[in-house]
Design an enzyme around this catalytic site. Structure first.
Site, PDB file in Angstrom:
ATOM      1  N   ALA A   1       0.832  -1.207   0.000  1.00 14.62           N
ATOM      2  CA  ALA A   1       0.000   0.000   0.000  1.00 14.62           C
ATOM      3  C   ALA A   1       0.862   1.251   0.000  1.00 14.62           C
ATOM      4  CB  ALA A   1      -0.922  -0.011   1.217  1.00 14.62           C
ATOM      5  N   TYR A   2       1.898   1.265   0.836  1.00 15.21           N
ATOM      6  CA  TYR A   2       2.738   2.458   0.961  1.00 15.21           C
ATOM      7  C   TYR A   2       3.481   2.749  -0.338  1.00 15.21           C
ATOM      8  CZ  TYR A   2       5.788   5.845   3.293  1.00 15.21           C
ATOM      9  OH  TYR A   2       6.459   6.989   3.665  1.00 15.21           O
ATOM     10  N   CYS A   3       4.084   1.711  -0.937  1.00 12.77           N
ATOM     11  CA  CYS A   3       4.787   1.918  -2.206  1.00 12.77           C
ATOM     12  C   CYS A   3       3.836   2.367  -3.301  1.00 12.77           C
ATOM     13  CB  CYS A   3       5.508   0.634  -2.627  1.00 12.77           C
ATOM     14  SG  CYS A   3       7.062   0.336  -1.759  1.00 12.77           S
TER      15      CYS A   3
END
Length: 278
Positions: free
Chosen positions: A157-159
């Site tokens: 999700a963060y990437c």
């Protein structure tokens, strides 16, 4: 002035995520540089409000606006009000963001969506709102991450969100040429902010191994390097030698970078297996 501003220190700066971490350090620094500031976050304590206002000199404005950056209407309203009260921003920095780290199959849809809403859509809402007011010579800086350039274990999700932020920065850098506005993407490695310290309590061992490769920066020196890059209006700012070398290797020698990543991951998985954690 502490920094060599390419076009002079900003008369008016907008900073999100200004209640803690890098955003707060930048806010304090800009006030010390003589800038009037509009500061944005979910909430500010009365103590922090008083502290930052006391740091300003006569004639400087220090204003606070509380909103959820994933709420488009709230972002645009707050930015419009700030532009009327403080002035159009010469510098706008988006430092707001959240982190959810878990292997891909363990991230639920709601968690994934929230990371995208805050980190990616929040960046879009803030950028579009401030660009409505920014004049020629202005500067938009967006904090992305090394995770916006290189994938990491448990960072699906963060990437996804941070690759999107770097994409927005790349597009705006081209589109804003006509308007005379500079755009900077800031791509730090791990910095010991409150968000990162919280993550470490549940960090996956493989993630920890991969993060150790570019190393960790303390907030104050990281902010110092970041602000030097912003003052020079660099298109991309990476703080620290090891993070820079990591990104250079990933860019120029992607095969070698993938090989190193595989070795680090398989080594970490073997350690987990031996310890019974796998």
């Amino acid at each position: 002035m502490r920094y060599r501003w390419k076009h002079g220190a900003p008369r008016c700066a907008f900073v999100t995520g200004a209640a803690s971490g890098l955003g707060l350090i930048v806010a304090r620094t800009l006030i010390a540089e003589g800038s009037s500031v509009a500061l944005f976050d979910l909430r500010f304590s009365q103590e922090l409000r008083g502290d930052l206002q006391a740091a300003g000199k006569p004639g400087q404005k220090v204003e606070f606006y509380e909103f959820d950056i994933s709420d488009r209407g709230a972002v645009h309203t707050a930015v419009d009000v700030a532009a009327a009260a403080v002035g159009p921003p010469d510098l706008a920095l988006n430092a707001a963001g959240i982190l959810l780290a878990a292997p891909y199959g363990q991230i639920d849809d709601d968690g994934f969506r929230k990371v995208i809403e805050v980190n990616l859509l929040g960046t879009h809402y803030f950028a579009s709102a401030v660009l409505n007011h920014m004049q020629r010579g202005g500067h938009l800086a967006l904090i992305a991450s090394m995770a916006g350039k290189i994938g990491n274990y448990a960072y699906g999700a963060y990437c996804a969100s941070k690759f999107g932020v770097t994409g927005i920065a790349e597009v705006l850098r081209v589109e804003m040429i006509e308007r005379g506005i500079d755009v900077t993407a800031i791509c730090p490695a791990e910095i010991e902010t409150p968000m990162v310290l919280t993550e470490r309590e549940t960090m996956h061992p493989v993630t920890r191994e991969l993060k150790a490769f570019p190393g960790v920066l303390q907030p104050e020196p990281a902010a110092e390097m970041m602000l030097r890059g912003i003052a020079a209006r660099k298109p991309v700012v990476v703080m620290g030698l090891r993070p820079k070398l990591t990104l250079v290797m990933a860019s120029l020698f992607p095969g070698a970078a993938r090989w190193v990543t595989r070795q680090l991951v398989t080594g970490a998985l073997r350690k987990m297996k031996r310890s019974g954690a796998g």
